[in-house]
Design an enzyme around this catalytic site. Structure first.
Site, PDB file in Angstrom:
ATOM      1  N   ASN A 179       1.873   6.233  -5.250  1.00  0.00           N
ATOM      2  CA  ASN A 179       2.719   5.053  -4.976  1.00  0.00           C
ATOM      3  C   ASN A 179       3.544   4.642  -6.200  1.00  0.00           C
ATOM      4  O   ASN A 179       4.677   4.170  -6.052  1.00  0.00           O
ATOM      5  CB  ASN A 179       1.866   3.863  -4.515  1.00  0.00           C
ATOM      6  CG  ASN A 179       1.293   4.084  -3.132  1.00  0.00           C
ATOM      7  OD1 ASN A 179       1.795   4.910  -2.365  1.00  0.00           O
ATOM      8  ND2 ASN A 179       0.221   3.371  -2.811  1.00  0.00           N
TER       9      ASN A 179
ATOM     10  N   THR B 149       0.857  -1.200   0.000  1.00  0.00           N
ATOM     11  CA  THR B 149       0.000   0.000   0.000  1.00  0.00           C
ATOM     12  C   THR B 149       0.888   1.245   0.000  1.00  0.00           C
ATOM     13  O   THR B 149       0.569   2.246   0.644  1.00  0.00           O
ATOM     14  CB  THR B 149      -0.937   0.006   1.232  1.00  0.00           C
ATOM     15  OG1 THR B 149      -0.124   0.054   2.420  1.00  0.00           O
ATOM     16  CG2 THR B 149      -1.820  -1.226   1.282  1.00  0.00           C
TER      17      THR B 149
ATOM     18  N   ASP C   1      -5.986   2.660   0.856  1.00  0.00           N
ATOM     19  CA  ASP C   1      -5.252   1.422   1.124  1.00  0.00           C
ATOM     20  C   ASP C   1      -6.100   0.252   1.652  1.00  0.00           C
ATOM     21  O   ASP C   1      -5.840  -0.902   1.276  1.00  0.00           O
ATOM     22  CB  ASP C   1      -4.090   1.713   2.085  1.00  0.00           C
ATOM     23  CG  ASP C   1      -3.042   2.616   1.438  1.00  0.00           C
ATOM     24  OD1 ASP C   1      -3.005   2.687   0.196  1.00  0.00           O
ATOM     25  OD2 ASP C   1      -2.270   3.258   2.181  1.00  0.00           O
TER      26      ASP C   1
HETATM   27  C1  BDR Z   1      -1.655   6.376  -1.985  1.00  0.00           C
HETATM   28  O1  BDR Z   1      -0.695   7.366  -1.662  1.00  0.00           O
HETATM   29  C2  BDR Z   1      -0.585   7.540  -0.274  1.00  0.00           C
HETATM   30  O2  BDR Z   1      -0.589   8.868   0.072  1.00  0.00           O
HETATM   31  C3  BDR Z   1      -1.728   6.783   0.342  1.00  0.00           C
HETATM   32  O3  BDR Z   1      -1.339   6.224   1.575  1.00  0.00           O
HETATM   33  C4  BDR Z   1      -2.056   5.728  -0.675  1.00  0.00           C
HETATM   34  O4  BDR Z   1      -1.285   4.567  -0.479  1.00  0.00           O
HETATM   35  C5  BDR Z   1      -2.791   7.034  -2.722  1.00  0.00           C
HETATM   36  O5  BDR Z   1      -2.334   7.616  -3.909  1.00  0.00           O
HETATM   37 CA    CA Z   2      -0.051   4.211   1.577  1.00  0.00          CA
END
Ligand code: BDR
Ligand code: CA
Length: 314
Positions: free
Chosen positions: A166, A124, A240
């Site tokens: 991510n 995540t 997430d």
């Molecule tokens: C993702 O980016 C992070 O800020 C959050 O935790 C999530 O995993 C969303 O784009």
């Molecule tokens: Ca995250």
């Protein structure tokens, strides 16, 4: 026992709820929480993982710190979204759980090779740890049942117009993961934006009348403030936990199969996930791509998990 999983995360408000869902729902068996730099520095995301496990009474799950920067680019954090600590909002006391003295990648490898059945990875966060695992230990692939990740988008991004956080933070790592041949499910922004923590949802957490329920409400209230300010959202999307929910019950998150490529070179589109939803490229699918969320099932499951953890604490 539930489906064995490892969460690789960068807490992060929504990561915090993902950990709680995984620890509180009997359909999954949380074997480890590993951390990576992303929403904040590795030091902060690791401290936050320890805080979350402390407040949720998660004592028997090892936490290991992993990579402190992406494979190629310098680290870009999301302090504007998650605050200076990476988990702004609630007051957390001193954490009462520590990390294990093992790098996240080594812990993942050990669990994967020792566990009696293949394990599902739920990243995540930026995919740095997972990419390193796959490149350093290619023999581990058959031990991975599936990778169910939060990242990417079938539509636009949230960090650049084209790229989701991510994937954008470590596109090379994402590219390795999407081309690895491991069964993969992508829960991108297009589906996680259906998981809006509206005031009704926040009230359900407060209504649990436990310290943990109130902490969750505080997390969502802070997160809601930043999403309103930065993106004009009416409520914050809990990205997430959607990936965890997909493992818990595939009926919560509906997917289609498609080829997904990570854009590494585009001047304006680096870090974008190019999802061939209509098969126009004629390439074989390498991912299940999440499209729709059953919101009622999702929130019922998340609230129940937090209720269970909160009850066990008191
Ligand atoms: C993702 O980016 C992070 O800020 C959050 O935790 C999530 O995993 C969303 O784009
Ligand atoms: Ca995250």
């Amino acid at each position: 026992m539930g489906v064995p999983i490892i969460i690789d995360c960068d807490p992060g408000h929504d990561d915090a709820l993902a950990i709680m869902l995984a620890a509180g729902d009997p359909a999954v068996d949380l074997l480890a929480v590993t951390t990576v730099a992303g929403n904040q520095t590795l030091e902060k995301t690791t401290l936050n993982a320890r805080r979350v496990c402390t407040v949720a009474g998660i004592r028997d799950v090892p936490i290991a710190a992993g990579c402190d920067r992406p494979l190629v680019e310098p680290l870009r954090v999301a302090g504007d979204v998650h605050g200076e600590s990476g988990l702004d909002g609630p007051d957390f006391g001193a954490p009462e759980v520590d990390v294990v003295p093992e790098h996240a990648v080594e812990l993942m490898y050990r669990i994967l090779t020792e566990h009696p059945e293949p394990v599902t990875l739920v990243p995540t966060a930026p995919l740095t740890n997972v990419a390193l695992l796959l490149t350093r230990y290619p023999d581990v692939v058959p031990r991975i049942r599936e990778i169910v990740l939060m990242g990417g988008s079938t539509e636009r991004g949230n960090t650049t117009p084209a790229a989701e956080f991510n994937v954008c933070v470590d596109p090379e790592a994402a590219d390795i993961v999407f081309r690895s041949g491991v069964p993969l499910t992508m829960c991108g922004l297009n589906v996680t934006h259906q998981a809006l923590a509206t005031p009704d949802v926040v009230a359900r957490f407060t209504g649990l009348d436990t310290p943990l329920g109130r902490t969750c409400a505080e997390l969502m209230t802070f997160f809601g403030g930043t999403y309103r300010r930065l993106f004009g959202f009416r409520a914050p999307p809990l990205h997430d936990p959607v990936a965890v929910a997909r493992v818990i019950d595939p009926e919560i998150v509906h997917c289609t199969e498609a080829h997904v490529a990570v854009e590494l070179h585009g001047r304006h589109t680096r870090g974008a996930t190019v999802v061939d939803l209509h098969g126009t490229l004629g390439r074989p699918a390498n991912a299940r791509v999440a499209l729709t969320l059953d919101q009622d099932l999702f929130w019922d499951r998340l609230v129940a998990a937090v209720e269970r953890l909160g009850r066990d604490r008191s």
